[in-house]
Design a protein around this motif. Structure first.
Motif, PDB file in Angstrom:
ATOM      1  N   ARG A   1      61.318  30.958  10.395  1.00  0.00           N
ATOM      2  CA  ARG A   1      60.820  31.615   9.198  1.00  0.00           C
ATOM      3  C   ARG A   1      61.701  31.313   7.991  1.00  0.00           C
ATOM      4  O   ARG A   1      61.212  31.151   6.879  1.00  0.00           O
ATOM      5  CB  ARG A   1      60.764  33.126   9.464  1.00  0.00           C
ATOM      6  N   GLN A   2      63.004  31.205   8.224  1.00  0.00           N
ATOM      7  CA  GLN A   2      63.939  30.916   7.147  1.00  0.00           C
ATOM      8  C   GLN A   2      63.693  29.523   6.571  1.00  0.00           C
ATOM      9  O   GLN A   2      63.816  29.314   5.369  1.00  0.00           O
ATOM     10  CB  GLN A   2      65.362  31.039   7.692  1.00  0.00           C
ATOM     11  N   GLY A   3      63.356  28.553   7.422  1.00  0.00           N
ATOM     12  CA  GLY A   3      63.000  27.220   6.965  1.00  0.00           C
ATOM     13  C   GLY A   3      64.155  26.345   6.523  1.00  0.00           C
ATOM     14  O   GLY A   3      63.940  25.283   5.947  1.00  0.00           O
ATOM     15  N   LYS A   4      65.395  26.736   6.772  1.00  0.00           N
ATOM     16  CA  LYS A   4      66.546  25.961   6.331  1.00  0.00           C
ATOM     17  C   LYS A   4      67.157  25.107   7.435  1.00  0.00           C
ATOM     18  O   LYS A   4      67.999  24.263   7.160  1.00  0.00           O
ATOM     19  CB  LYS A   4      67.633  26.900   5.793  1.00  0.00           C
ATOM     20  N   LEU A   5      66.758  25.317   8.678  1.00  0.00           N
ATOM     21  CA  LEU A   5      67.336  24.581   9.804  1.00  0.00           C
ATOM     22  C   LEU A   5      66.858  23.133   9.785  1.00  0.00           C
ATOM     23  O   LEU A   5      65.650  22.882   9.838  1.00  0.00           O
ATOM     24  CB  LEU A   5      66.937  25.246  11.123  1.00  0.00           C
ATOM     25  N   PRO A   6      67.766  22.157   9.704  1.00  0.00           N
ATOM     26  CA  PRO A   6      67.346  20.748   9.718  1.00  0.00           C
ATOM     27  C   PRO A   6      66.934  20.327  11.129  1.00  0.00           C
ATOM     28  O   PRO A   6      67.746  20.321  12.045  1.00  0.00           O
ATOM     29  CB  PRO A   6      68.593  20.001   9.248  1.00  0.00           C
ATOM     30  N   VAL A   7      65.660  20.005  11.292  1.00  0.00           N
ATOM     31  CA  VAL A   7      65.126  19.618  12.595  1.00  0.00           C
ATOM     32  C   VAL A   7      65.038  18.095  12.648  1.00  0.00           C
ATOM     33  O   VAL A   7      64.431  17.488  11.766  1.00  0.00           O
ATOM     34  CB  VAL A   7      63.729  20.244  12.819  1.00  0.00           C
ATOM     35  N   PRO A   8      65.629  17.456  13.671  1.00  0.00           N
ATOM     36  CA  PRO A   8      65.544  15.995  13.778  1.00  0.00           C
ATOM     37  C   PRO A   8      64.096  15.533  13.967  1.00  0.00           C
ATOM     38  O   PRO A   8      63.250  16.278  14.481  1.00  0.00           O
ATOM     39  CB  PRO A   8      66.378  15.676  15.019  1.00  0.00           C
ATOM     40  N   GLY A   9      63.824  14.306  13.611  1.00  0.00           N
ATOM     41  CA  GLY A   9      62.468  13.778  13.704  1.00  0.00           C
ATOM     42  C   GLY A   9      62.008  13.471  15.111  1.00  0.00           C
ATOM     43  O   GLY A   9      60.819  13.322  15.370  1.00  0.00           O
ATOM     44  N   TRP A  10      62.933  13.383  16.048  1.00  0.00           N
ATOM     45  CA  TRP A  10      62.581  12.987  17.405  1.00  0.00           C
ATOM     46  C   TRP A  10      62.284  14.150  18.336  1.00  0.00           C
ATOM     47  O   TRP A  10      62.127  13.958  19.538  1.00  0.00           O
ATOM     48  CB  TRP A  10      63.693  12.144  18.021  1.00  0.00           C
ATOM     49  N   VAL A  11      62.181  15.370  17.826  1.00  0.00           N
ATOM     50  CA  VAL A  11      62.042  16.527  18.703  1.00  0.00           C
ATOM     51  C   VAL A  11      60.720  16.559  19.480  1.00  0.00           C
ATOM     52  O   VAL A  11      60.646  17.206  20.515  1.00  0.00           O
ATOM     53  CB  VAL A  11      62.213  17.862  17.946  1.00  0.00           C
ATOM     54  N   ASP A  12      59.707  15.861  19.010  1.00  0.00           N
ATOM     55  CA  ASP A  12      58.424  15.905  19.720  1.00  0.00           C
ATOM     56  C   ASP A  12      58.343  14.899  20.863  1.00  0.00           C
ATOM     57  O   ASP A  12      57.432  14.969  21.685  1.00  0.00           O
ATOM     58  CB  ASP A  12      57.266  15.681  18.751  1.00  0.00           C
ATOM     59  N   THR A  13      59.295  13.978  20.983  1.00  0.00           N
ATOM     60  CA  THR A  13      59.206  12.947  22.021  1.00  0.00           C
ATOM     61  C   THR A  13      60.376  12.939  22.996  1.00  0.00           C
ATOM     62  O   THR A  13      60.266  12.351  24.064  1.00  0.00           O
ATOM     63  CB  THR A  13      59.138  11.554  21.376  1.00  0.00           C
ATOM     64  N   VAL A  14      61.491  13.566  22.656  1.00  0.00           N
ATOM     65  CA  VAL A  14      62.704  13.430  23.458  1.00  0.00           C
ATOM     66  C   VAL A  14      62.715  14.420  24.625  1.00  0.00           C
ATOM     67  O   VAL A  14      62.182  15.527  24.533  1.00  0.00           O
ATOM     68  CB  VAL A  14      63.952  13.629  22.566  1.00  0.00           C
ATOM     69  N   LYS A  15      63.290  13.974  25.751  1.00  0.00           N
ATOM     70  CA  LYS A  15      63.540  14.876  26.866  1.00  0.00           C
ATOM     71  C   LYS A  15      64.855  15.601  26.597  1.00  0.00           C
ATOM     72  O   LYS A  15      65.726  15.080  25.924  1.00  0.00           O
ATOM     73  CB  LYS A  15      63.670  14.105  28.184  1.00  0.00           C
ATOM     74  N   THR A  16      64.997  16.794  27.132  1.00  0.00           N
ATOM     75  CA  THR A  16      66.213  17.558  26.881  1.00  0.00           C
ATOM     76  C   THR A  16      67.288  17.294  27.928  1.00  0.00           C
ATOM     77  O   THR A  16      68.357  17.889  27.861  1.00  0.00           O
ATOM     78  CB  THR A  16      65.913  19.058  26.843  1.00  0.00           C
ATOM     79  N   GLY A  17      67.022  16.422  28.869  1.00  0.00           N
ATOM     80  CA  GLY A  17      68.033  16.094  29.866  1.00  0.00           C
ATOM     81  C   GLY A  17      67.560  15.011  30.806  1.00  0.00           C
ATOM     82  O   GLY A  17      66.362  14.743  30.941  1.00  0.00           O
ATOM     83  N   HIS A  18      68.532  14.405  31.466  1.00  0.00           N
ATOM     84  CA  HIS A  18      68.250  13.319  32.394  1.00  0.00           C
ATOM     85  C   HIS A  18      67.449  13.799  33.602  1.00  0.00           C
ATOM     86  O   HIS A  18      66.668  13.054  34.191  1.00  0.00           O
ATOM     87  CB  HIS A  18      69.588  12.714  32.850  1.00  0.00           C
ATOM     88  N   GLY A  19      67.608  15.065  33.963  1.00  0.00           N
ATOM     89  CA  GLY A  19      66.929  15.606  35.130  1.00  0.00           C
ATOM     90  C   GLY A  19      65.488  16.006  34.883  1.00  0.00           C
ATOM     91  O   GLY A  19      64.764  16.332  35.819  1.00  0.00           O
ATOM     92  N   ASN A  20      65.039  15.996  33.648  1.00  0.00           N
ATOM     93  CA  ASN A  20      63.665  16.400  33.328  1.00  0.00           C
ATOM     94  C   ASN A  20      62.738  15.194  33.367  1.00  0.00           C
ATOM     95  O   ASN A  20      63.132  14.077  33.030  1.00  0.00           O
ATOM     96  CB  ASN A  20      63.606  17.036  31.941  1.00  0.00           C
ATOM     97  N   GLU A  21      61.489  15.445  33.750  1.00  0.00           N
ATOM     98  CA  GLU A  21      60.516  14.368  33.784  1.00  0.00           C
ATOM     99  C   GLU A  21      59.738  14.251  32.480  1.00  0.00           C
ATOM    100  O   GLU A  21      59.289  13.175  32.126  1.00  0.00           O
ATOM    101  CB  GLU A  21      59.548  14.583  34.954  1.00  0.00           C
ATOM    102  N   LEU A  22      59.551  15.370  31.773  1.00  0.00           N
ATOM    103  CA  LEU A  22      58.757  15.388  30.548  1.00  0.00           C
ATOM    104  C   LEU A  22      59.510  16.094  29.429  1.00  0.00           C
ATOM    105  O   LEU A  22      60.399  16.907  29.686  1.00  0.00           O
ATOM    106  CB  LEU A  22      57.432  16.133  30.796  1.00  0.00           C
ATOM    107  N   PRO A  23      59.138  15.807  28.178  1.00  0.00           N
ATOM    108  CA  PRO A  23      59.728  16.576  27.073  1.00  0.00           C
ATOM    109  C   PRO A  23      59.191  18.006  27.078  1.00  0.00           C
ATOM    110  O   PRO A  23      58.190  18.294  27.737  1.00  0.00           O
ATOM    111  CB  PRO A  23      59.275  15.817  25.822  1.00  0.00           C
ATOM    112  N   PRO A  24      59.820  18.915  26.356  1.00  0.00           N
ATOM    113  CA  PRO A  24      59.350  20.308  26.325  1.00  0.00           C
ATOM    114  C   PRO A  24      57.932  20.407  25.766  1.00  0.00           C
ATOM    115  O   PRO A  24      57.561  19.676  24.843  1.00  0.00           O
ATOM    116  CB  PRO A  24      60.335  21.010  25.396  1.00  0.00           C
ATOM    117  N   SER A  25      57.155  21.332  26.313  1.00  0.00           N
ATOM    118  CA  SER A  25      55.770  21.498  25.858  1.00  0.00           C
ATOM    119  C   SER A  25      55.679  22.384  24.623  1.00  0.00           C
ATOM    120  O   SER A  25      54.689  22.326  23.898  1.00  0.00           O
ATOM    121  CB  SER A  25      54.914  22.075  26.987  1.00  0.00           C
TER     122      SER A  25
END
Length: 150
Positions: free
Chosen positions: A24-48
């Protein structure tokens, strides 16, 4: 209700409330790759969840609040998971260091975290602690009102 801190409220409720506040604040800089990256080597898919980066930042801020200083390696170990190795036994693998580093850097830009030169890693700032306690206060009041209605 006075003197309510982050330790006094349910973690899940606090993280959801703080993530909503960051979005809601809108000030947090969000990287551009958040829609495609996995959050770890052990995960099979990126977060839904499309807003998972806000949730991760809120969770990292809570972890740094609870433990005086935290580095990227410690956070990666906390968010790690078991890797499915097929027939072989599962093993723990750490989460992505890059994701956690970017979350910490984003919180630094909002002046919620700061680098600790003495011990290494990052620690919570006074402004960040004040914000987190304020959010915890609102979560506790909302939870109290909900329990009164039942």
């Amino acid at each position: 209700m006075t003197g309510v801190g982050v330790r006094d409220v349910d973690a899940r409720l606090f993280i959801n409330a703080y993530a909503a506040f960051l979005k809601r604040q809108g000030k947090l800089p969000v990287p551009g790759w958040v829609d495609t990256v996995k959050t770890g080597h052990g995960n099979e898919l990126p977060p839904s969840d499309p807003d998972w980066f806000y949730t991760r930042c809120a969770s990292v801020a809570r972890q740094v609040y609870l433990r005086k200083t935290v580095g990227v390696g410690r956070v990666s170990k906390m968010y790690g998971s078991a890797k499915n190795r097929g027939v072989r036994p599962s093993h723990h693998v750490d989460a992505s260091g890059s994701v956690n580093r970017k979350a910490m850097q984003a919180l630094e830009k909002l002046q919620i975290l700061e680098q600790d030169e003495e011990k290494g890693g990052r620690r919570i700032t006074q402004q960040g602690q004040r914000d987190l306690d304020r959010i915890a206060q609102t979560v506790a009041e909302a939870d109290e009102e909900e329990s009164d209605e039942e």
